[in-house]
Design a protein around this motif. Structure first.
Motif, PDB file in Angstrom:
ATOM      1  N   GLY A  46      17.084  42.763 153.718  1.00  0.00           N
ATOM      2  CA  GLY A  46      15.642  42.606 153.840  1.00  0.00           C
ATOM      3  C   GLY A  46      15.087  43.603 154.834  1.00  0.00           C
ATOM      4  O   GLY A  46      15.684  43.835 155.893  1.00  0.00           O
ATOM      5  N   ASP A  86       8.991  42.717 153.802  1.00  0.00           N
ATOM      6  CA  ASP A  86       9.241  42.322 152.417  1.00  0.00           C
ATOM      7  C   ASP A  86       9.657  40.841 152.341  1.00  0.00           C
ATOM      8  O   ASP A  86       9.997  40.227 153.352  1.00  0.00           O
ATOM      9  CB  ASP A  86      10.232  43.261 151.720  1.00  0.00           C
ATOM     10  N   THR A 109      12.298  39.320 151.123  1.00  0.00           N
ATOM     11  CA  THR A 109      13.683  39.035 151.485  1.00  0.00           C
ATOM     12  C   THR A 109      13.831  38.902 152.992  1.00  0.00           C
ATOM     13  O   THR A 109      14.513  37.994 153.495  1.00  0.00           O
ATOM     14  CB  THR A 109      14.607  40.152 150.951  1.00  0.00           C
TER      15      THR A 109
END
Length: 205
Positions: A66, A70, A72
């Motif tokens: 990640g 973002d 993630t």
């Protein structure tokens, strides 16, 4: 000498016996700069992981990567305990490591999977150091939440979360974290963990 160079010098390992320079320079900060890590550097780091030793060359490791901003990254950060969220959210990259716990060909248990994942993670750490980056791996996170957040199948075991990025300013950390960040490092003596029989330290000839 800059503050960063002074801190790197302080953290450089002081060893009894000679080891490679890259290992002397590897340490785990909590203070990370907001500077992004390039795709090229991340690719080199994961390439290094791919060349770690593994049982039957199974390469059971997987890394969920990640990048700050973002989804993630947000999910990984959300799995950390509060103490780790306080500092790890500044790192530009968070990695969740997992390992397939059965062999792909036979379906039999791979009892070396977590060992091999650790070896790959060590490669990541050393390659990051070679590129002027740092890593800090954490066990302090909710594994059940991580499994649910990323829909990780049960034939994968969850390892750790690793923060990765450039060294930041320790003064940006909460006050309670600054002391360890600014202290010299130490390790156990070899006699504490190298043995020839139980409770019998190995001795050089």
């Amino acid at each position: 000498m800059s503050d960063e160079a002074s801190l790197e010098s302080l953290k450089r390992a002081k060893t009894t016996y000679p080891i490679e320079d890259i290992m002397l320079r590897r340490w785990s900060p909590r203070a990370f700069a907001s500077r992004a890590v390039s795709d090229a550097d991340l690719s080199s780091i994961f390439e290094a992981a791919s060349w770690a030793a593994s049982s039957y060359n199974e390469q059971p490791w997987r890394f969920v990567v990640g990048r700050q901003g973002d989804p993630t990254y947000a999910k990984t950060l959300g799995c950390l305990i509060e103490f780790n969220q306080l500092w790890a959210g500044r790192a530009p990259v968070l990695l969740l490591s997992i390992a397939k716990n059965v062999f792909a060909a036979s379906g039999q248990p791979n009892t070396s999977a977590m060992h091999d994942l650790g070896a790959a993670t060590a490669h990541i750490s050393l390659q990051a150091t070679a590129l002027g980056l740092h890593t800090h791996s954490m066990a302090g996170f909710d594994k059940d939440k991580a499994r649910s957040s990323f829909a990780i199948p049960m034939d994968y075991d969850i390892g750790i979360v690793t923060a990765l990025g450039y060294l930041g300013d320790p003064q940006d950390l909460p006050e309670k974290m600054r002391g360890p960040e600014l202290a010299a490092r130490g390790r156990k003596e070899l006699a504490d963990f190298v043995i020839t029989a139980w409770a019998e330290p190995w001795k050089t000839s």
